[in-house]
Write a protein that holds these residues in place. Structure first.
Motif, PDB file in Angstrom:
ATOM      1  N   GLY A   1       2.825  11.906 -17.219  1.00 33.53           N
ATOM      2  CA  GLY A   1       3.106  10.612 -17.818  1.00 33.53           C
ATOM      3  C   GLY A   1       3.461   9.547 -16.801  1.00 33.53           C
ATOM      4  N   GLY A   2       4.225   8.557 -17.263  1.00 32.04           N
ATOM      5  CA  GLY A   2       4.605   7.445 -16.402  1.00 32.04           C
ATOM      6  C   GLY A   2       5.423   7.883 -15.202  1.00 32.04           C
ATOM      7  N   ASN A   3       6.112   9.014 -15.316  1.00 30.01           N
ATOM      8  CA  ASN A   3       6.894   9.480 -14.178  1.00 30.01           C
ATOM      9  C   ASN A   3       6.016   9.916 -13.018  1.00 30.01           C
ATOM     10  N   GLY A   4       4.746  10.196 -13.287  1.00 31.62           N
ATOM     11  CA  GLY A   4       3.825  10.473 -12.200  1.00 31.62           C
ATOM     12  C   GLY A   4       3.532   9.249 -11.348  1.00 31.62           C
ATOM     13  N   MET A   5       3.889   8.055 -11.846  1.00 30.96           N
ATOM     14  CA  MET A   5       3.675   6.804 -11.122  1.00 30.96           C
ATOM     15  C   MET A   5       4.939   6.322 -10.414  1.00 30.96           C
ATOM     16  N   GLN A   6       6.101   6.863 -10.809  1.00 35.91           N
ATOM     17  CA  GLN A   6       7.367   6.318 -10.314  1.00 35.91           C
ATOM     18  C   GLN A   6       7.506   6.429  -8.791  1.00 35.91           C
ATOM     19  N   ALA A   7       7.075   7.558  -8.223  1.00 38.98           N
ATOM     20  CA  ALA A   7       7.210   7.712  -6.770  1.00 38.98           C
ATOM     21  C   ALA A   7       6.376   6.678  -6.027  1.00 38.98           C
ATOM     22  N   LEU A   8       5.187   6.381  -6.543  1.00 38.02           N
ATOM     23  CA  LEU A   8       4.336   5.377  -5.912  1.00 38.02           C
ATOM     24  C   LEU A   8       4.980   4.002  -6.008  1.00 38.02           C
ATOM     25  N   MET A   9       5.583   3.708  -7.146  1.00 37.50           N
ATOM     26  CA  MET A   9       6.233   2.416  -7.335  1.00 37.50           C
ATOM     27  C   MET A   9       7.402   2.247  -6.369  1.00 37.50           C
ATOM     28  N   ALA A  10       8.185   3.327  -6.210  1.00 37.23           N
ATOM     29  CA  ALA A  10       9.298   3.263  -5.272  1.00 37.23           C
ATOM     30  C   ALA A  10       8.798   3.132  -3.841  1.00 37.23           C
ATOM     31  N   ALA A  11       7.789   3.923  -3.490  1.00 42.50           N
ATOM     32  CA  ALA A  11       7.277   3.929  -2.114  1.00 42.50           C
ATOM     33  C   ALA A  11       6.748   2.575  -1.687  1.00 42.50           C
ATOM     34  N   ALA A  12       6.172   1.828  -2.625  1.00 38.94           N
ATOM     35  CA  ALA A  12       5.628   0.519  -2.292  1.00 38.94           C
ATOM     36  C   ALA A  12       6.715  -0.414  -1.747  1.00 38.94           C
ATOM     37  N   HIS A  13       7.937  -0.262  -2.252  1.00 41.72           N
ATOM     38  CA  HIS A  13       9.050  -1.092  -1.787  1.00 41.72           C
ATOM     39  C   HIS A  13       9.772  -0.469  -0.601  1.00 41.72           C
ATOM     40  N   LEU A  14       9.840   0.858  -0.555  1.00 40.27           N
ATOM     41  CA  LEU A  14      10.649   1.534   0.446  1.00 40.27           C
ATOM     42  C   LEU A  14       9.922   1.706   1.778  1.00 40.27           C
ATOM     43  N   GLY A  15       8.591   1.620   1.757  1.00 43.40           N
ATOM     44  CA  GLY A  15       7.828   1.779   2.991  1.00 43.40           C
ATOM     45  C   GLY A  15       7.794   3.199   3.515  1.00 43.40           C
ATOM     46  N   ILE A  16       7.905   4.184   2.633  1.00 52.17           N
ATOM     47  CA  ILE A  16       7.809   5.594   3.005  1.00 52.17           C
ATOM     48  C   ILE A  16       6.708   6.243   2.173  1.00 52.17           C
ATOM     49  N   PRO A  17       6.155   7.383   2.625  1.00 53.61           N
ATOM     50  CA  PRO A  17       5.051   8.005   1.892  1.00 53.61           C
ATOM     51  C   PRO A  17       5.502   8.762   0.643  1.00 53.61           C
ATOM     52  N   VAL A  18       4.532   9.087  -0.181  1.00 53.52           N
ATOM     53  CA  VAL A  18       4.736   9.906  -1.379  1.00 53.52           C
ATOM     54  C   VAL A  18       4.313  11.334  -1.062  1.00 53.52           C
ATOM     55  N   VAL A  19       5.157  12.295  -1.388  1.00 53.74           N
ATOM     56  CA  VAL A  19       4.816  13.703  -1.206  1.00 53.74           C
ATOM     57  C   VAL A  19       3.905  14.141  -2.351  1.00 53.74           C
ATOM     58  N   ASP A  20       2.830  14.837  -2.001  1.00 55.32           N
ATOM     59  CA  ASP A  20       1.861  15.319  -2.984  1.00 55.32           C
ATOM     60  C   ASP A  20       2.408  16.571  -3.666  1.00 55.32           C
ATOM     61  N   ALA A  21       3.438  16.378  -4.484  1.00 52.73           N
ATOM     62  CA  ALA A  21       4.115  17.483  -5.157  1.00 52.73           C
ATOM     63  C   ALA A  21       5.042  16.917  -6.225  1.00 52.73           C
ATOM     64  N   ASP A  22       5.537  17.792  -7.087  1.00 51.59           N
ATOM     65  CA  ASP A  22       6.579  17.427  -8.033  1.00 51.59           C
ATOM     66  C   ASP A  22       7.371  18.688  -8.354  1.00 51.59           C
ATOM     67  N   CYS A  23       8.220  18.635  -9.377  1.00 54.46           N
ATOM     68  CA  CYS A  23       9.076  19.781  -9.716  1.00 54.46           C
ATOM     69  C   CYS A  23       8.760  20.387 -11.076  1.00 54.46           C
ATOM     70  N   MET A  24       7.642  19.987 -11.694  1.00 57.89           N
ATOM     71  CA  MET A  24       7.307  20.498 -13.018  1.00 57.89           C
ATOM     72  C   MET A  24       5.834  20.866 -13.166  1.00 57.89           C
TER      73      MET A  24
ATOM     74  N   ARG B   1       0.852  -1.186   0.000  1.00 61.33           N
ATOM     75  CA  ARG B   1       0.000   0.000   0.000  1.00 61.33           C
ATOM     76  C   ARG B   1       0.888   1.236   0.000  1.00 61.33           C
ATOM     77  N   VAL B   2       0.355   2.319  -0.554  1.00 61.47           N
ATOM     78  CA  VAL B   2       1.093   3.578  -0.658  1.00 61.47           C
ATOM     79  C   VAL B   2       0.295   4.669   0.038  1.00 61.47           C
ATOM     80  N   GLN B   3       1.001   5.548   0.753  1.00 59.09           N
ATOM     81  CA  GLN B   3       0.362   6.665   1.442  1.00 59.09           C
ATOM     82  C   GLN B   3       0.859   7.987   0.881  1.00 59.09           C
ATOM     83  N   LEU B   4      -0.025   8.987   0.921  1.00 63.30           N
ATOM     84  CA  LEU B   4       0.259  10.312   0.389  1.00 63.30           C
ATOM     85  C   LEU B   4       0.343  11.298   1.549  1.00 63.30           C
ATOM     86  N   MET B   5       1.344  12.197   1.487  1.00 62.67           N
ATOM     87  CA  MET B   5       1.463  13.222   2.526  1.00 62.67           C
ATOM     88  C   MET B   5       1.552  14.602   1.895  1.00 62.67           C
TER      89      MET B   5
END
Length: 368
Positions: free
Chosen positions: A110-133, A48-52
């Protein structure tokens, strides 16, 4: 560390995110579909993935900034793997000697909008509701953090064959782009990357906030309109304050993969109220300039989105083909991109077009 509110992201929201991120990708960022399949599998396996909120970060928190780098066309051949992006983050932790509080995408598009969620699922840390573009761009210096003059290094790159590379120091963001792009090309023109780590203070000051939520909102608007058999493009424009530019059929596509980018153009022959006119779209991974009968009518950093006229889903620069019925719309860019300094990084001249940027939106419409 004080407790902060974390919101669990449902699979339904991830489905909507894939639709919305593809639209915000403005033709690039890679198709979210493979990332979506990956996340469906991860959720089926119990992840599971969480958003902060970015505003809940402590100033001294460390945030990993991730993306796939390379040509979108290659991304159709080398399938996305969430373990690769997670490894790029772990490399940063090993180099810097700290643990990340959270992870965020360098671009929501695009697909990069999914990359943080994919990483977070393995890392066990939340996804920040932000990006740089707030969308997608092709080059490393085309970000809000580069506009803000933040440090561009170190950057880690990982290849599924086990090749690991680190760019430890560069004099500028453009040098980071040049060096990391060369490494990416040697990796087969696509690589999982973890960009220069950002502090919580930097994300609060220079991140583009709540873009994951925005992408989910956009995807839901399109999905709901389709469910109701209503016009999904009208629903998108009403939701986001966008403008319709052109409707027609793709009659020509020219593209090539070179130096880690997908470059070229697509030509649309007008239909309905646009019959008799043609629209040419120039792209470098993303749609950069739209020319109506040789007059530039829309340009970066305003978002140029090519949508399937029937279902409102995005059409990417790597998937656009002859005969598609499309509607081209524009959406407002985040204000940091249209600032005088922002235009130096992401305006039409940054892509080699001798054009003075003219936005289709007033500052109020762009959210200034």
């Amino acid at each position: 560390m004080s407790e902060v509110a974390l919101k669990s992201i449902s699979l339904e929201e991830i489905e909507a995110l894939a639709v919305g991120a593809w639209i915000l990708g403005t033709g690039g960022g890679g198709s979210p579909y493979l990332g979506l399949l990956n996340l469906r599998r991860l959720y089926a396996d119990g992840h599971r993935v969480q958003l902060m909120s970015p505003l809940d970060l402590a100033d001294d928190d460390w945030v990993a900034v991730v993306s796939n780098m390379g040509a979108p066309l290659v991304g159709q051949e080398r399938l996305a793997d969430s373990r690769n992006i997670a490894r790029a983050v772990r490399m940063q932790e090993e180099i810097n000697g700290f643990k990340f509080r959270a992870v965020m995408s360098v671009e929501i598009g695009g697909g990069n909008g999914m990359q943080a969620l994919m990483a977070a699922a393995h890392l066990g840390i939340p996804v920040v509701d932000a990006d740089c573009m707030g969308r997608a761009f092709p080059e490393a210096q085309m970000t809000s953090v580069a506009i803000g003059g933040l440090r561009p290094y170190p950057c880690t790159l990982y290849d599924p064959r086990g090749i690991e590379a680190v760019v430890t120091k560069v004099p500028s963001w453009k040098w980071m782009e040049r060096v990391s792009r060369k490494i990416c090309v040697e990796m087969g023109s696509i690589a999982s990357t973890s960009k220069a780590p950002r502090t919580g203070r930097e994300v609060k000051d220079w991140g583009i906030h709540f873009t994951t939520t925005s992408a989910i909102r956009i995807g839901r608007a399109v999905q709901e309109a389709n469910r109701r058999h209503e016009d999904p493009i009208a629903a998108l424009l009403a939701s986001e304050g966008g403008k319709k530019l052109f409707t027609g059929k793709i009659v020509d596509v020219a593209r090539r993969t070179t130096e880690g980018f997908l470059r070229g153009s697509a030509t649309v022959e007008g239909s309905d109220e646009d019959r008799g006119d043609k629209l040419k779209l120039s792209f470098q991974n993303e749609w950069v300039v739209a020319w109506r009968n040789d007059e530039a009518i829309a340009m970066s950093p305003d978002l140029i989105c090519v949508l399937d006229s029937a279902n409102g889903h995005a059409v990417g620069t790597e998937t656009v083909r002859y005969g598609q019925r499309v509607t081209i719309v524009a959406l407002p860019a985040p204000p940091v991109l249209t600032s005088p300094r922002g235009l130096e990084f992401v305006g039409p001249r940054a892509f080699g077009y001798d054009l003075e940027f003219r936005s289709l939106f007033s500052p109020a419409e762009a959210g200034a």
